[in-house]
Design an enzyme around this catalytic site. Sequence first.
Site, PDB file in Angstrom:
ATOM      1  N   LYS A  13       0.836  -1.217   0.000  1.00 32.45           N
ATOM      2  CA  LYS A  13       0.000   0.000   0.000  1.00 32.45           C
ATOM      3  C   LYS A  13       0.863   1.256   0.000  1.00 32.45           C
ATOM      4  O   LYS A  13       0.669   2.163  -0.805  1.00 32.45           O
ATOM      5  CB  LYS A  13      -0.936   0.014   1.230  1.00 32.45           C
ATOM      6  N   ARG A  88     -10.175   0.157   8.726  1.00 28.14           N
ATOM      7  CA  ARG A  88      -9.636  -1.165   9.031  1.00 28.14           C
ATOM      8  C   ARG A  88     -10.595  -2.000   9.852  1.00 28.14           C
ATOM      9  O   ARG A  88     -10.272  -3.138  10.189  1.00 28.14           O
ATOM     10  CB  ARG A  88      -8.389  -0.966   9.861  1.00 28.14           C
ATOM     11  N   ARG A 127      12.279  -4.432   5.355  1.00 27.53           N
ATOM     12  CA  ARG A 127      11.899  -3.041   5.049  1.00 27.53           C
ATOM     13  C   ARG A 127      12.705  -2.035   5.868  1.00 27.53           C
ATOM     14  O   ARG A 127      12.925  -2.212   7.049  1.00 27.53           O
ATOM     15  CB  ARG A 127      10.407  -2.827   5.336  1.00 27.53           C
ATOM     16  N   ARG A 160      10.988  -0.097  11.356  1.00 29.07           N
ATOM     17  CA  ARG A 160       9.838   0.113  12.232  1.00 29.07           C
ATOM     18  C   ARG A 160       9.884  -0.873  13.390  1.00 29.07           C
ATOM     19  O   ARG A 160      10.243  -2.026  13.203  1.00 29.07           O
ATOM     20  CB  ARG A 160       8.543  -0.080  11.430  1.00 29.07           C
ATOM     21  N   ARG A 171      -0.288  -8.603  13.758  1.00 29.04           N
ATOM     22  CA  ARG A 171      -0.844  -7.688  12.752  1.00 29.04           C
ATOM     23  C   ARG A 171      -1.667  -8.455  11.730  1.00 29.04           C
ATOM     24  O   ARG A 171      -2.724  -8.004  11.293  1.00 29.04           O
ATOM     25  CB  ARG A 171       0.295  -6.909  12.073  1.00 29.04           C
TER      26      ARG A 171
END
Length: 213
Positions: A13, A88, A127, A160, A171
């Site tokens: 996203k 969400r 990431r 993160r 998650r």
Amino acid sequence: KRLILVGPPGSGKGTQSPIIKDEYCLCHLATGDMLRAAVAAKTPLGIKAKEAMEKGELVSDDLVVGIIDEAMKKPSCQKGFILDGFPRTVVQAEKLDQMLEKQGIKIDKVLNFAIDDSILEERITGRWIHPSSGRSYHTKFAPPKVPGVDDVTGEPLIQRKDDTAAVLKSRLEAFHKQTEPVIDYYTKKGIVANLRAEKPPKDVTAEVEKVLS
Ligand code: AP5
Ligand code: ZN
């Protein structure tokens, strides 16, 4: 255009958003980015959100609906927007509908970043992000020119706190339990476009462009 981007953590996203944003001159509203900024600045909102985020759970509906309600008032969001990571939960989707109804506007498309869970751990643990711009990189799939450094500003990249294999599990659980019903909610309205998010970034961009043209 008024768009919603929905998909599990690491589905792409945040990678596709800047491209769509530039092409269609839309504002990009990412609740995760806004919450992380609030946590870093230790605002009252950030203090409330921190614990849930670090555990990989969702922040309360009231908090995020408040942020989006405020952000959508910005002049730059009047022509259209990309909602990245919101709504969400079905409650958030219903609240959003009420907000839009008041303004006499509607969501045009919901882009569903469909992808198998098994691919996501590698994407998440590799990431690296540039916090102030939201740009994200990947050690294998999208490496920066210089390791650990943002291509544009030369500033350091960080990982993160919630990008660990353990937190990813929570998650994903939150996604399947609380967010998948949101996809059904919009499917009933007939505005969902399913993307094959496991493809390389360029191919996903091409699919997005096809849907929006
Ligand atoms: P948020 O920041 O929204 O995180 P998320 O939904 O878990 O999504 P990610 O940002 O992890 O994934 P992405 O799809 O953007 O992936 P990206 O493009 O970066 O939310 C964080 C937390 O905030 C939540 O857990 C919750 O606590 C809270 N929160 C936020 N919104 C909320 C709400 N509405 N209600 C309640 N709580 C809320 O890509 C990932 C990596 O893969 C990158 O390294 C990238 O380079 C790479 N990559 C991307 N695309 C490809 C590709 N096609 N091929 C190969 N690699 C790729
Ligand atoms: Zn993101």
